[in-house]
Design an enzyme around this catalytic site. Structure first.
Site, short mmCIF file in Angstrom:
data_model
loop_
_atom_site.label_atom_id
_atom_site.label_comp_id
_atom_site.label_asym_id
_atom_site.label_seq_id
_atom_site.Cartn_x
_atom_site.Cartn_y
_atom_site.Cartn_z
N CYS A 86 0.83 -1.20 0.00
CA CYS A 86 0.00 0.00 0.00
C CYS A 86 0.88 1.26 0.00
O CYS A 86 1.51 1.57 -1.00
CB CYS A 86 -0.98 -0.05 1.17
N HIS A 203 -3.53 -5.55 1.00
CA HIS A 203 -2.83 -5.78 2.27
C HIS A 203 -2.75 -7.27 2.60
O HIS A 203 -3.65 -7.79 3.27
CB HIS A 203 -3.58 -5.06 3.40
N GLU A 205 -1.01 -8.70 4.80
CA GLU A 205 -0.90 -8.92 6.25
C GLU A 205 -2.28 -8.94 6.92
O GLU A 205 -2.40 -9.35 8.07
CB GLU A 205 0.01 -7.86 6.88
#
Lengths: 243, 86
Positions: A86, A203, A205
């Site tokens: 990002c 994302h 994660e």
């Protein structure tokens, strides 16, 4: 496997990354403050998401000039795996480590929702845990994620297999409707030609635990982390870069 | 010592879609200016620096700052205006 997660003023996904790397994967991971002049010995670096420097000037523009970025750039040129998520992707483009730029979403809205991505290439260091053509679900959360590059750069990305992820529909088709931000050619993530520097707007994660509805992001970290000789080679990259 | 004032005007390139400009253009229709065909929204940055030193070197330095940091040549174009430089 030892990861370094860089924290810039305004980063806000650094702890999510550390939690995944340490808590889910059981890897060693350290936080690196942006003001460091020397990069600690690590096998890979993550530039996390967030709003570094409040997105002043342009997203990622000021962070690209942080002291630690000169070291990250030097190590990246020596082969260190670097992942920009990002805002980290925006920083890599602004730093010239990846081609192109990320612009305000075409519809002017901030998009925060799960996204379908088609894995375009599983040859890259970060994507070899996926199958080419596989459709994965990883959330996006950005206002400035519209990937842009001039036609010759786009052509080079296509020909070198540097496009890693495209926004797609349930059938894996990169349709205009499945493109949340107006990115050129539905591009969600790319790598450099060497394949060791990767940037993506989604994302991963946030997609590493069943509780978070998807674990599709996990393989991105595992692809690097499972390198049989990853630790040694990664460490060697940094040492040779420092020497 | 005389100060030099530099203004850097930055706009999105014409080849790049500017959602902010398009939103302003839409609003101009409501304002009664439907004839406006295109709007680009950019920014202007003002710098003040001491005027001592070689004018050509100062100009070159300001151009580098505008090109390599204040604007992004991939998606933006800039104009540099310098006041007070001999």
């Amino acid at each position: 496997m030892r990861w370094g997660v860089v924290i810039f003023p305004g980063s806000n996904c650094d702890r999510d990354c550390l939690a995944v790397l340490q808590g889910v994967l059981g890897h060693e991971a350290i936080a690196i403050w942006h003001d460091e002049r020397v990069l600690p010995t690590v096998d890979a670096v993550v530039l996390p998401g967030g709003f570094s420097y409040g997105d002043y000037l342009r997203s990622g523009a000021i962070a690209a000039f942080s002291p630690v970025m000169a070291e990250v750039a030097r190590a990246a040129r020596n082969g260190l795996p670097v992942l920009g998520i990002c805002n980290g992707f925006q920083i890599l483009c602004e730093a010239g480590l990846l081609p192109g730029a990320l612009l305000t979403n075409a519809d002017g809205l901030f998009h925060c929702h799960p996204a379908r991505l088609r894995v375009e290439s599983s040859c890259c260091l970060f994507t070899r845990g996926y199958a080419s053509g596989e459709v994965v679900r990883i959330p996006i959360a950005h206002g400035q994620g519209r990937y842009y590059a001039d036609p010759s750069t786009l052509d080079r990305l296509e020909r070198s297999g540097s496009i890693l992820f495209r926004y797609c529909d349930a059938r894996g088709e990169p349709t205009p409707e499945s493109n949340p931000n107006g990115s050129l050619a539905n591009i969600a993530g790319i790598s450099n030609e060497e394949g060791n520097v990767v940037g993506l707007m989604p994302h991963p994660e946030r997609a590493c635990e069943p509780l978070l509805a998807s674990t599709d992001g996990l393989r991105l970290f595992l692809s690097v982390g499972s390198l049989p000789s990853g630790a040694e080679s990664g460490t060697a990259y940094v040492r040779s870069a420092a020497g | 010592m005389a100060m030099i004032r530099a203004r850097v005007s930055i706009l999105p390139k014409r080849t790049v879609f500017d959602p902010q400009g398009e939103t302003v253009r839409h609003a101009l229709v409501h304002f009664g200016l439907a004839a406006v065909e295109r709007v680009r929204v950019g920014k202007e940055i003002e710098l003040e620096i001491p005027g001592d030193g070689d004018p050509a070197a100062i100009r070159a330095r300001l151009e580098a700052i505008a090109r390599d940091f204040l604007s992004n040549p991939v998606v933006e174009e800039f104009e540099l205006h310098i006041e007070g430089l001999p």
